[in-house]
Write a protein that holds these residues in place. Structure first.
Motif, PDB file in Angstrom:
ATOM      1  N   UNK A  65       0.841  -1.183   0.000  1.00  0.00           N
ATOM      2  CA  UNK A  65       0.000   0.000   0.000  1.00  0.00           C
ATOM      3  C   UNK A  65       0.879   1.236   0.000  1.00  0.00           C
ATOM      4  N   UNK A  66       0.448   2.261  -0.706  1.00  0.00           N
ATOM      5  CA  UNK A  66       1.208   3.504  -0.748  1.00  0.00           C
ATOM      6  C   UNK A  66       1.194   4.194   0.610  1.00  0.00           C
ATOM      7  N   UNK A  67       2.325   4.723   1.004  1.00  0.00           N
ATOM      8  CA  UNK A  67       2.377   5.573   2.194  1.00  0.00           C
ATOM      9  C   UNK A  67       1.797   6.940   1.818  1.00  0.00           C
ATOM     10  N   UNK A  68       1.504   7.808   2.779  1.00  0.00           N
ATOM     11  CA  UNK A  68       1.013   9.153   2.430  1.00  0.00           C
ATOM     12  C   UNK A  68       1.956   9.875   1.472  1.00  0.00           C
ATOM     13  N   UNK A  69       3.274   9.777   1.715  1.00  0.00           N
ATOM     14  CA  UNK A  69       4.237  10.388   0.795  1.00  0.00           C
ATOM     15  C   UNK A  69       4.160   9.709  -0.570  1.00  0.00           C
ATOM     16  N   UNK A  70       4.001   8.372  -0.538  1.00  0.00           N
ATOM     17  CA  UNK A  70       3.916   7.614  -1.788  1.00  0.00           C
ATOM     18  C   UNK A  70       2.717   8.017  -2.637  1.00  0.00           C
ATOM     19  N   UNK A  71       1.570   8.290  -1.983  1.00  0.00           N
ATOM     20  CA  UNK A  71       0.370   8.700  -2.726  1.00  0.00           C
ATOM     21  C   UNK A  71       0.598  10.029  -3.442  1.00  0.00           C
ATOM     22  N   UNK A  72       1.210  10.966  -2.736  1.00  0.00           N
ATOM     23  CA  UNK A  72       1.504  12.271  -3.354  1.00  0.00           C
ATOM     24  C   UNK A  72       2.484  12.113  -4.505  1.00  0.00           C
ATOM     25  N   UNK A  73       3.509  11.302  -4.281  1.00  0.00           N
ATOM     26  CA  UNK A  73       4.530  11.075  -5.306  1.00  0.00           C
ATOM     27  C   UNK A  73       3.929  10.361  -6.526  1.00  0.00           C
ATOM     28  N   UNK A  74       3.036   9.416  -6.276  1.00  0.00           N
ATOM     29  CA  UNK A  74       2.437   8.632  -7.360  1.00  0.00           C
ATOM     30  C   UNK A  74       1.645   9.507  -8.314  1.00  0.00           C
ATOM     31  N   UNK A  75       0.881  10.449  -7.752  1.00  0.00           N
ATOM     32  CA  UNK A  75       0.090  11.319  -8.623  1.00  0.00           C
ATOM     33  C   UNK A  75       0.988  12.170  -9.516  1.00  0.00           C
ATOM     34  N   UNK A  76       2.005  12.744  -8.938  1.00  0.00           N
ATOM     35  CA  UNK A  76       2.911  13.580  -9.722  1.00  0.00           C
ATOM     36  C   UNK A  76       3.684  12.796 -10.762  1.00  0.00           C
ATOM     37  N   UNK A  77       4.162  11.621 -10.378  1.00  0.00           N
ATOM     38  CA  UNK A  77       4.931  10.798 -11.314  1.00  0.00           C
ATOM     39  C   UNK A  77       4.038  10.280 -12.426  1.00  0.00           C
ATOM     40  N   UNK A  78       2.798   9.902 -12.097  1.00  0.00           N
ATOM     41  CA  UNK A  78       1.872   9.440 -13.128  1.00  0.00           C
ATOM     42  C   UNK A  78       1.628  10.512 -14.177  1.00  0.00           C
ATOM     43  N   UNK A  79       1.416  11.737 -13.711  1.00  0.00           N
ATOM     44  CA  UNK A  79       1.201  12.851 -14.641  1.00  0.00           C
ATOM     45  C   UNK A  79       2.457  13.121 -15.470  1.00  0.00           C
ATOM     46  N   UNK A  80       3.626  13.049 -14.805  1.00  0.00           N
ATOM     47  CA  UNK A  80       4.881  13.322 -15.508  1.00  0.00           C
ATOM     48  C   UNK A  80       5.161  12.279 -16.587  1.00  0.00           C
ATOM     49  N   UNK A  81       4.920  11.008 -16.272  1.00  0.00           N
ATOM     50  CA  UNK A  81       5.143   9.953 -17.268  1.00  0.00           C
ATOM     51  C   UNK A  81       4.178  10.084 -18.436  1.00  0.00           C
ATOM     52  N   UNK A  82       2.925  10.475 -18.157  1.00  0.00           N
ATOM     53  CA  UNK A  82       1.957  10.693 -19.236  1.00  0.00           C
ATOM     54  C   UNK A  82       2.420  11.820 -20.155  1.00  0.00           C
ATOM     55  N   UNK A  83       2.975  12.872 -19.545  1.00  0.00           N
ATOM     56  CA  UNK A  83       3.497  13.989 -20.347  1.00  0.00           C
ATOM     57  C   UNK A  83       4.669  13.546 -21.201  1.00  0.00           C
ATOM     58  N   UNK A  84       5.567  12.747 -20.624  1.00  0.00           N
ATOM     59  CA  UNK A  84       6.719  12.249 -21.371  1.00  0.00           C
ATOM     60  C   UNK A  84       6.264  11.384 -22.544  1.00  0.00           C
ATOM     61  N   UNK A  85       5.269  10.516 -22.317  1.00  0.00           N
ATOM     62  CA  UNK A  85       4.765   9.667 -23.407  1.00  0.00           C
ATOM     63  C   UNK A  85       4.187  10.514 -24.530  1.00  0.00           C
ATOM     64  N   UNK A  86       3.399  11.539 -24.161  1.00  0.00           N
ATOM     65  CA  UNK A  86       2.785  12.404 -25.162  1.00  0.00           C
ATOM     66  C   UNK A  86       3.841  13.148 -25.967  1.00  0.00           C
ATOM     67  N   UNK A  87       4.818  13.714 -25.277  1.00  0.00           N
ATOM     68  CA  UNK A  87       5.881  14.454 -25.962  1.00  0.00           C
ATOM     69  C   UNK A  87       6.705  13.523 -26.862  1.00  0.00           C
ATOM     70  N   UNK A  88       6.926  12.305 -26.419  1.00  0.00           N
ATOM     71  CA  UNK A  88       7.677  11.346 -27.227  1.00  0.00           C
ATOM     72  C   UNK A  88       6.926  11.000 -28.498  1.00  0.00           C
TER      73      UNK A  88
END
Length: 306
Positions: A65-88
């Motif tokens: 299970x995600x820790x509180x820090x992990x939940x915050x990090x997951x949202x940001x990383x998910x958005x960042x990876x989606x942006x990278x895929x789109x730009x690629x």
């Protein structure tokens, strides 16, 4: 300074593993998604947590299970990876390439498109075409495909759908079947075995409705591919509602006949579909201009013949 900055840039492998585990809630599920071993996923997560100096997951008997820090990090990383895929994808779409990767419908591709492809290649000798068979909508992202021929409605998310042509359909069967199952009026077809296409689930209802017939009909076989429907007609198994332009050789040769001489414009139509992320890709744009011209000429010839 640069070395200090790199400390805060985890590897894309670690981020992809983290993103997958965060979404799926399981190391084993993430391993299946990324085609890695569970141990490899665990090592990537361990390295990421060590680099960041924080716990991103709590290990439990039910998985992770995600820790509180992990939940915050997951949202940001998910958005960042989606942006990278789109730009690629955008970068790939604008590259100087000579390949056109096209998804085609099996029968439309072999009977209508392929005889015309030599004209396209003669006008565009630098373009190399790759073909893949696809039926129905699919996810362009990660498919490597630049465009697709689609039958249905122009409702494909994330794409540009350009109309090619309408589909004119009529009921056909083998001469032997019609001789053994005579039809003296359209309503007689209601009691016959009528084939259904998965991509055109309400086609018969539309056809009967055009004749003012609202009674229910009996059951029949259901097919995924047009070629199988035609083969079933040849075998004398029933009647199919098919696009007449795709079976002109069988109709003119007498292998198939019209069960009733009434054709209508189908509710489905043919479209050229391109993902929005590749609208600037040269070979696909060139093909779009060519096939739209081919479709217009074909439709005009069909109107003049009728």
């Amino acid at each position: 300074m640069l070395t200090h900055q790199r400390r805060f840039l985890p590897s894309t492998s670690a981020l992809a593993a983290f993103d997958s585990v965060a979404k799926l809630g399981s190391f084993s599920a993430a391993a299946n998604e990324l085609a890695l071993t569970q141990g490899a996923i665990s090592r990537q997560i361990g390295l990421l947590e060590e680099q960041l100096g924080v716990r991103l997951f709590e290990r439990t008997n039910r998985g992770v299970e995600l820790t509180p820090i992990g939940r915050t990090y997951a949202k940001g990383i998910g958005d960042a990876l989606a942006t990278i895929r789109t730009l690629s994808l955008e970068a790939m779409a604008t590259r100087d390439d000579t390949h056109l990767r096209l998804a085609i419908l099996p029968t439309f591709g072999t009977r209508w498109l392929m005889p015309r492809i030599p004209d396209f290649l003669s006008k565009n000798p630098a373009i190399i075409m790759d073909f893949a068979t696809r039926i129905g909508q699919f996810d362009f992202e990660g498919s490597g495909l630049d465009a697709a021929i689609h039958i249905g409605e122009p409702n494909w998310p994330g794409t540009d759908c350009q109309f090619l042509m309408h589909e004119i359909v009529a009921p056909v069967c083998s001469p032997a079947f019609l001789a053994a199952n005579p039809v003296s009026r359209p309503a007689d077809l209601l009691s016959k075995p009528l084939f259904d296409m998965a991509s055109r689930p309400r086609a018969w209802e539309h056809w009967f409705s055009s004749l003012g017939i609202s009674e229910g009909r009996g059951g029949g076989m259901r097919f995924e591919q047009f070629s199988n429907v035609v083969q079933a007609c040849h075998a004398g198994l029933g009647i199919a509602l098919v696009p007449t332009f795709l079976i002109e050789p069988e109709l003119s040769g007498g292998q198939l006949v019209r069960a009733w001489d009434h054709e209508i414009k189908s509710s489905s139509a043919y479209y050229l579909v391109r993902p929005l992320s590749k609208m600037a890709y040269g070979p696909a744009s060139t093909f779009s201009t060519w096939i739209l011209d081919q479709a217009r000429s074909f439709s005009q010839q069909r109107l003049e013949r009728d």
